[in-house]
Enzyme design. Structure first.
Site, mmCIF file in Angstrom:
data_model
loop_
_atom_site.group_PDB
_atom_site.id
_atom_site.type_symbol
_atom_site.label_atom_id
_atom_site.label_comp_id
_atom_site.label_asym_id
_atom_site.label_seq_id
_atom_site.Cartn_x
_atom_site.Cartn_y
_atom_site.Cartn_z
ATOM 1 N N ASP A 6 1.094 -1.212 0.042
ATOM 2 C CA ASP A 6 0.074 -0.444 0.141
ATOM 3 C C ASP A 6 0.845 1.560 -0.130
ATOM 4 O O ASP A 6 1.911 1.576 0.847
ATOM 5 C CB ASP A 6 -1.295 -0.331 1.194
ATOM 6 C CG ASP A 6 -1.501 1.310 1.491
ATOM 7 O OD1 ASP A 6 -1.766 2.142 0.725
ATOM 8 O OD2 ASP A 6 -2.096 1.240 2.325
ATOM 9 N N LYS A 68 2.704 11.484 -2.957
ATOM 10 C CA LYS A 68 2.183 10.075 -4.111
ATOM 11 C C LYS A 68 0.995 12.041 -5.164
ATOM 12 O O LYS A 68 0.817 11.543 -6.181
ATOM 13 C CB LYS A 68 1.346 9.880 -3.409
ATOM 14 C CG LYS A 68 0.050 8.806 -3.876
ATOM 15 C CD LYS A 68 -0.493 7.871 -3.083
ATOM 16 C CE LYS A 68 -1.603 7.395 -3.892
ATOM 17 N NZ LYS A 68 -1.956 5.977 -2.561
ATOM 18 N N GLU A 145 -7.301 0.281 -5.035
ATOM 19 C CA GLU A 145 -6.775 0.608 -3.219
ATOM 20 C C GLU A 145 -8.258 -0.003 -2.560
ATOM 21 O O GLU A 145 -8.720 -1.208 -1.513
ATOM 22 C CB GLU A 145 -7.110 1.726 -2.301
ATOM 23 C CG GLU A 145 -5.612 2.258 -2.740
ATOM 24 C CD GLU A 145 -5.131 3.823 -2.691
ATOM 25 O OE1 GLU A 145 -3.857 3.956 -2.473
ATOM 26 O OE2 GLU A 145 -5.626 4.002 -2.109
ATOM 27 N N ASP A 168 -12.494 5.228 2.345
ATOM 28 C CA ASP A 168 -11.751 5.377 2.562
ATOM 29 C C ASP A 168 -11.408 7.174 3.226
ATOM 30 O O ASP A 168 -11.129 8.201 2.101
ATOM 31 C CB ASP A 168 -10.914 5.293 1.677
ATOM 32 C CG ASP A 168 -9.126 5.894 1.858
ATOM 33 O OD1 ASP A 168 -9.198 5.708 3.140
ATOM 34 O OD2 ASP A 168 -8.862 4.656 1.123
#
Ligand code: AMP
Length: 562
Positions: A6, A68, A145, A168
């Site tokens: 992850d 990211k 994800e 999330d």
């Protein structure tokens, strides 16, 4: 050996599938979360993980986090006098996870399944693959994800035709996805989100409350040092377990304090909580589902530990969401399950995963509307939220008499105005001269699970074809990857067994900056003692001193993994 990773905005984790279950890989500090942070040390030395995260306040211009967000762009991140592409920084984090996994497993690791947000576009996916390559990992698959979260919760083991809503809330982003399991196939039916809403915003609310109540003077130095953020972050975590938190900060030899209750915090964060609703509604609408039709609601991401977030979701769905797995670890566990699937571990039944296209793909056209030619219209060929892999055909014709070429401008996005969508590529095909509207072509878009788009164009009358594979303009080509590899090879990353010592020293330096008077003197003394132990180069002496040093630091500071 194939591992699951992850690669997160705030933290990254690696997991392996062993003895019939996913297991998280501890790093050199014994933590399963490795902050996605990189800092440039002296000379060619690079620091990765928690030690780098500690340097954010002491060396802000040499330290990067949240890179990211830049994946898939040409944005260069400056660390001291060097600049890095986002995939290079990600590669350093991946390398560190790879080394941890190798030490945990006692064997080399060459392959990985890496998770990416469902909404990542082609450029972002390609950059993630390149980061893997730069870290010496073959990326077996990029896994969305939410799909990973669904796998971790055993969606595939449920009765046929179940739906999951995955919510999330991470450090900086909020993602909502609808997953469906039907006929042995797991599919992301819809995804929506808010890329500017995350746990950090909730810490921001506590920063403001603290400043108001403690009357801390506004100061750029405090903000830049990260000390205020740290106090807010600590209080936010405490308020997930307790009803009250004492916030305390020392500034210019004065102590500033304020007590904040959970009720105060939740009231002040009301607007942020409201913003959770919209993406949930949009994902349900795109999936054509009512809240009551969902099988389960799953909570992922560290920020879903906040009671107000859980309550809001529970109220929206009139049921308790699932969160039996640690919310920070869910995605990595799912990635390990997918890795086991890929390596055909007998403990995992065969399941098929499909994902959806996170965005629409099409071409720019000109159309006749009410007798007038209107240009720059977007004509989607594959619409968003269709399962991938997918192949669709659109038919287009010439607009002028004897038109010799047809230029296809391939775009990605949701705007009806063609030029407002992201340009992916151009493709030209020769046409047989005919009156306007009579020469026509079939344009086939084929999109695979790894985000590659193949465009085939065929003139219907002659069967003449041209095709192209779309690679993002800003993805690295082979030579650039080789250059980047050489650059990264030249950097020195501290070996795994030195990482704990490095982290303790960076943490002590950060604390020294934050504190004054007696506390500073004590920290100075502890650093001296620890450095003496390091000089002895005797492993037992170093280990003992590290333990003492860590305890001493913990008496002043909680030292959470961010
Ligand atoms: P992730 O990206 O999933 O690692 O989530 C990181 C976010 O979770 C950060 O904003 C953290 O502050 C937040 N977080 C972690 N633990 C807690 C907690 N106990 N209570 C509230 N927020 C937390």
């Amino acid at each position: 050996m194939l591992i699951g990773i992850d690669l997160g905005t705030t933290n990254s984790l690696a997991a392996v599938f062993r003895d019939g279950a996913p297991q998280l890989v501890p790093n050199a500090l014994g933590h399963v979360l490795t902050p996605s942070a990189v800092s440039a040390g002296d000379g060619d030395a690079m620091i990765v993980g928690l030690a780098a995260r500690e340097r954010l306040s002491t060396h802000p211009l040499r330290t990067a986090t949240a890179f990211k967000r830049w994946m898939g762009t040409d944005h260069l991140v400056q660390l001291g006098d060097r600049s890095f592409r986002p995939e290079e920084l990600s590669a350093l984090v991946l390398r560190s996870l790879k080394a941890d996994a190798e030490s945990f497993l006692g064997e080399p690791v060459h392959e990985a399944v890496i998770t990416v947000p469902a909404y990542f576009n082609q450029a972002q996916r390609q950059a993630t693959k390149t980061a893997g390559e730069l870290a010496g990992l073959r990326v077996e698959r990029l896994l969305n994800e939410p799909t990973a979260a669904g796998l971790a919760y055993g969606l595939q083991e449920r009765s046929d035709h179940s739906t999951f809503l995955v919510v999330d809330l991470g450090g900086g982003t909020f993602d909502v996805s609808v997953l469906e399991y039907f006929d042995g196939v797991v599919q992301v039916r819809a995804s929506a989100g808010d890329t500017r809403l995350g746990g950090e915003d909730f810490a921001g609310v506590l920063e403001r409350l603290f400043v108001q109540r403690s009357e801390l003077p506004p100061s750029e130095a405090i903000r830049r040092s990260g000390a205020l953020w740290r106090v807010a972050e600590q209080a936010k975590r405490e308020l997930s377990d307790r009803h009250e938190a004492l916030m305390r900060l020392v500034h210019e030899e004065r102590v500033y304090e304020a007590t904040v209750t959970r009720a105060d915090f939740e009231q002040a964060a009301g607007e942020l909580v409201q913003r959770l609703r919209r993406p949930i509604e949009r994902a349900l609408m795109d999936a054509r589902l009512q809240a009551g039709e969902l099988g389960e609601v799953v909570l992922v991401g560290g920020a879903t530990r906040m009671p107000i977030v859980r309550q809001t979701i529970a109220r929206l769905f009139q049921r308790l969401p699932l969160r039996t797995i640690n919310p920070d670890e869910t995605i990595a566990r799912g990635a390990a399950i997918q890795a086991a699937l890929k390596s055909r571990d007998a403990a995992v039944d065969e399941i098929v995963l499909t994902d959806v296209m996170p965005y629409s793909l099409g071409v720019i056209v000109s159309e006749r509307i009410n007798g007038r030619q209107v240009s720059d219209r977007f004509s989607p060929i594959i619409e968003r939220n269709n399962p991938v892999p997918i192949s669709r055909v659109g038919n287009y014709c010439s607009v002028a008499d004897n038109q010799r070429v047809l230029k296809l401008d391939i775009r990605q996005g949701e705007s009806p105005i063609g030029s407002e969508n992201l340009h992916l590529g151009l493709l030209e095909i020769e046409l047989t001269p005919k009156p306007a509207g009579e020469a026509d072509v079939d344009v086939r878009f084929t999109y695979d699970a790894n985000g590659l788009l193949v465009v085939d164009v065929r003139e219907t009358s002659t069967g003449r074809t041209v095709n192209t594979v779309i690679r993002q303009n800003d993805a690295l080509d082979e030579t650039q990857v080789r250059d980047a590899l050489a650059r990264l090879e030249a950097l020195k990353v501290h070996p795994r067994d030195e990482q704990r010592n490095r982290y303790l020293l960076e943490r002590a330096k950060r604390l020294y900056e934050e504190r004054l008077g007696d506390e500073r003197a004590a920290i100075q003394h502890w650093i001296g003692q620890f450095e003496l132990a390091l000089d002895s180069q005797d492993r037992r002496v170093v280990d003992e001193a590290a333990e003492q040093f860590e305890k001493a630091l913990a008496s002043l500071d909680h030292g959470f993994v961010y």
